[in-house]
Design an enzyme around this catalytic site. Structure first.
Site, PDB file in Angstrom:
ATOM      1  N   ASP A 141      30.721  39.274  28.061  1.00 19.58           N
ATOM      2  CA  ASP A 141      31.955  38.978  27.330  1.00 19.58           C
ATOM      3  C   ASP A 141      32.459  37.559  27.532  1.00 19.58           C
ATOM      4  O   ASP A 141      33.380  37.127  26.853  1.00 19.58           O
ATOM      5  CB  ASP A 141      33.055  39.970  27.708  1.00 19.58           C
ATOM      6  CG  ASP A 141      33.407  39.917  29.192  1.00 19.58           C
ATOM      7  OD1 ASP A 141      32.772  39.135  29.930  1.00 19.58           O
ATOM      8  OD2 ASP A 141      34.307  40.672  29.616  1.00 19.58           O
TER       9      ASP A 141
ATOM     10  N   ASP B 108      26.245  44.537  34.132  1.00 18.15           N
ATOM     11  CA  ASP B 108      27.173  43.988  35.113  1.00 18.15           C
ATOM     12  C   ASP B 108      27.697  45.117  35.990  1.00 18.15           C
ATOM     13  O   ASP B 108      27.973  46.215  35.495  1.00 18.15           O
ATOM     14  CB  ASP B 108      28.343  43.298  34.414  1.00 18.15           C
ATOM     15  CG  ASP B 108      27.995  41.880  33.978  1.00 18.15           C
ATOM     16  OD1 ASP B 108      27.137  41.267  34.638  1.00 18.15           O
ATOM     17  OD2 ASP B 108      28.559  41.412  32.980  1.00 18.15           O
TER      18      ASP B 108
ATOM     19  N   SER C 110      37.235  29.186  44.842  1.00 16.16           N
ATOM     20  CA  SER C 110      38.424  28.587  44.233  1.00 16.16           C
ATOM     21  C   SER C 110      39.321  28.102  45.357  1.00 16.16           C
ATOM     22  O   SER C 110      39.028  28.319  46.542  1.00 16.16           O
ATOM     23  CB  SER C 110      39.165  29.619  43.367  1.00 16.16           C
ATOM     24  OG  SER C 110      39.615  30.699  44.163  1.00 16.16           O
TER      25      SER C 110
ATOM     26  N   GLU D 232      29.618  29.253  38.997  1.00 15.99           N
ATOM     27  CA  GLU D 232      28.655  28.345  39.608  1.00 15.99           C
ATOM     28  C   GLU D 232      28.998  28.079  41.079  1.00 15.99           C
ATOM     29  O   GLU D 232      28.155  28.186  41.954  1.00 15.99           O
ATOM     30  CB  GLU D 232      28.590  27.018  38.840  1.00 15.99           C
ATOM     31  CG  GLU D 232      27.906  27.108  37.488  1.00 15.99           C
ATOM     32  CD  GLU D 232      28.809  27.706  36.414  1.00 15.99           C
ATOM     33  OE1 GLU D 232      30.026  27.856  36.685  1.00 15.99           O
ATOM     34  OE2 GLU D 232      28.299  28.039  35.332  1.00 15.99           O
TER      35      GLU D 232
END
Length: 693
Positions: free
Chosen positions: A531, A313, A396, A392
């Site tokens: 995580d 990441d 927001s 996805e």
């Protein structure tokens, strides 16, 4: 930050004493048969015991002198003990680590509460932590020890995890997001949280750690099994060699004693690696633990050494940490104050660090005396519906009570939304997005009722020294792939600066999974770290999945390793630990087989030199007598095992060079060294024996 030292002295007196005791216990044939090489040595030892006892009773001298046979028996017995000692010492080190972990596991009181329809009851019932069941809820306040593993469902707290990680710096855990997991045995330093139990009694993270460290769950890895089969095949071959030697000896009128046959057999089979093989595997898991990584199996550590592709990441691994909002860029016709207001409203339900940083930047950009601050942070949100950020949708926002839709997200996500509604993308906004992305930043676009109102700039900093680490991995033959939700322009910029080999931009959870499957379909092994719950499928699919201890329960269950330090760069260290394990096993196998050459030149001439004088030319070490030659060889064969125990447990030093260069280096040092060392060692032992014989 002071970190607890997890290493234990190699020959700690207490551990050594325990290992010596276990060495005798492991003489049980039911245990020895798991190691075919050493099991045959034990059989040879038993045969020599019978021969010595027979001679002592009958006075028979056809099998050589009694003292000679007793000496051979003693040396073989010590050889088996040394092999058992190596394995027992490795196990003792693991059990010592487990004991220190066990001290943190106590039956602590738990403040159990009951979930109601609208929340939780105010009354608490104090119960023992061992009575908590999966799905129960409990409260923890400042000063409390967390009684059981779980996930925070309400609240935020500062937690001391030093009992588990060894790190003295406290960490923050909060409900929601990927930092909600807490571990039993850690201590609350501030605030109050409500936790949902996620493990059954006896199956907590600490329980699993103890079982793994003690070796109760250790199984032989595929490579270890394959090598065991190979060594067993070698052993079978040398049994046949020794058996067929008898007719040749009879034809040459050369009587060969049972002691000589068994000595020849024991010296020819790879006893060195046979005696150290289990210790090497156990030590590999121990090294991972000392790096604060819990490997659920030895296979995971071993596989890490064969990794071809590494998925990392961007945030926290390649860059220093979470991106922070640095600037607001309103579109033409939109005031700065208005754009800040809608940007803050769009981030109200965004639990990500980026979303929180937008709120912080909005606060810092509004003067205290400015009345718009009251408007911004006292907005009437009654009846509003918040849209949380997801990987996805990559956006927001909030839908106000009056129907106004405010959305914030990645440029392509908001652009698609805008175009679909029949609106256009402002040219200045598109240019600003390209400029931010080209400079390594991340642009987030804000829209109101599907009309773009401006861009928020996020920036992060590439970790110093990360380029060197990627170059090190490249020399190991490992391909590095950066995974990021950034747009392709930003991803390409950071990938080039950081020096990664490839990148996945605008990544969704399924993109990681698809990339892993694609690489695996071409025969490559893939490792990744994650995580979050959305990382769980990819962690399970990867050949090596490292989950963070602070991550969700789903992620920790899916991975086959857990990083206690929650360090995203730990994956690089895990690969090096795996490679060190494989190299240690390979080099000691090379050394063990090379050893046989010198022992062959010591024993074979000693057996036939009396009847076949021409074999004198093979006695290149000029050993004193046939008896001293055989004794020197079996003594060297025995003492080389404890001499190599430190190397087996600490591991061979690993340097990131190419596979061919590594092969040449190991053949030169351990192959050639494995041939030369016995010549020197056997000759020195023969000279010493010459003083007494």
């Amino acid at each position: 930050m002071k970190q607890r030292k997890r290493s234990i002295k190699l020959f700690d007196p207490a551990l050594t004493g325990t290992a010596i005791q276990q060495s005798f216990i492991k003489l049980n044939p039911a245990l020895m048969i798991k190691n075919p090489v050493m099991f045959t040595v034990e059989i040879g030892t038993a045969v020599m015991l019978v021969v010595s006892a027979w001679q002592a009773v009958t006075g028979d001298t056809t099998q050589g002198a009694l003292w000679y046979n007793i000496t051979i028996f003693a040396i073989l017995f010590i050889t088996v003990l040394f092999a058992n000692f190596a394995e027992a010492l490795a196990e003792a080190r693991g059990k010592a680590q487990a004991e220190s972990l066990r001290k943190t596991r106590e039956d602590t009181p738990a403040k159990k509460i009951t979930a109601t329809g609208n929340g939780f009851s105010k009354e608490t019932t104090v119960v023992a932590s061992s009575t908590l069941k999966l799905g129960d809820h409990f409260v923890c306040e400042a000063g409390d020890i967390i009684p059981m593993d779980g996930e925070i469902v309400k609240g935020i707290a500062t937690i001391d995890e030093s009992a588990i990680t060894g790190e003295s710096a406290p960490v923050i855990r909060e409900a929601g997001g990927d930092k909600s997991s807490v571990t039993g045995g850690t201590k609350i330093l501030s605030d109050r949280i409500i936790v949902k139990v996620t493990t059954a009694p006896g199956e907590s993270f600490l329980d699993k750690m103890i079982a793994l460290v003690e070796g109760a769950s250790r199984q032989k890895t595929p490579n270890e099994i394959a090598l065991t089969i190979l060594l067993a095949a070698f052993t079978l071959i040398f049994i046949i060699v020794c058996v067929t030697l008898k007719p040749f000896a009879d034809y040459a009128n050369t009587p060969i004693t049972i002691a000589a046959f068994i000595s020849l057999f024991v010296c020819l089979i790879p006893t060195t690696i046979g005696g150290l093989l289990s210790a090497i595997g156990i030590a590999g898991m121990d090294r991972a633990l000392r790096a604060n990584v819990i490997a659920k199996s030895g296979k995971a550590v071993e596989t890490a050494g064969d990794i071809d592709v590494l998925l990392l990441d961007k945030t926290g691994t390649i860059t220093i940490g979470n991106r922070k909002a640095t600037n607001f860029y309103p579109a033409n016709g939109v005031s700065n104050k208005e754009f800040i207001r809608i940007s803050a409203l769009s981030s109200m339900s965004d639990d990500t660090p980026e979303g929180k940083s937008i709120i912080e930047l909005a606060k810092s950009n509004i003067e205290k005396s400015d009345t718009s601050k009251v408007i911004l942070f006292s907005e009437d949100l009654s009846g509003a519906r918040f849209i949380k950020f997801t990987a996805e949708t990559r956006s927001s926002g909030v839908t106000m009570a009056n129907g106004t839709r405010i959305r914030k997200g990645a440029f392509d996500a908001i652009r698609n939304m805008t175009v679909k509604a029949g609106n256009t993308v402002p040219a200045e906004t598109e240019e600003k997005v390209k400029l931010i992305a080209g400079n390594g930043g991340t642009p987030l676009v804000v829209a109101v009722d599907d009309e773009i109102k401006g861009v928020i700039e996020l920036q992060d900093i590439i970790k110093p020294g990360i380029q060197e680490r990627f170059e090190r991995l490249r020399k190991m033959g490992v391909k590095t792939v950066m995974v990021t939700g950034d747009n392709p322009l930003t991803a390409k910029y950071i990938a080039n600066v950081a020096g990664v080999d490839d990148f996945i931009a605008e990544a969704k959870p399924e993109d990681k999974m698809n990339y892993i499957r694609q690489e695996q379909s071409s025969g490559k092994l893939v490792a990744m770290m994650g995580d979050g719950t959305n990382d769980a499928p990819a962690l399970a699919q990867a050949d090596v999945g490292v989950s963070m201890n602070s991550g969700t329960q789903a992620a920790k269950e899916a991975g086959n390793m857990i990083d206690l330090d929650n360090d995203p760069t730990k994956l690089i260290e895990v690969v090096e630990i795996g490679k060190q394990l494989l190299i240690t096993r390979g080099t000691l196998t090379t050394f063990s087989i090379a050893n046989d050459v010198a022992k062959y030149f010591a024993i074979v001439p000693a057996l036939f030199i009396a009847s076949i004088p021409a074999l004198q030319s093979l006695n290149i070490m000029n050993l004193k007598s046939p008896e001293s030659a055989i004794l020197s060889a079996v003594i060297f064969n025995a003492i080389i095992i404890p001499m190599l125990i430190p190397l087996a447990l600490k591991g061979v030093a690993y340097k990131p060079i190419g596979a061919s260069a590594l092969l040449r280096r190991n053949l030169l040092i351990y192959g050639l060294g494995g041939i030369i060392a016995p010549f020197i060692g056997i000759k020195l032992i023969d000279m010493l024996l010459g003083v007494f014989m």
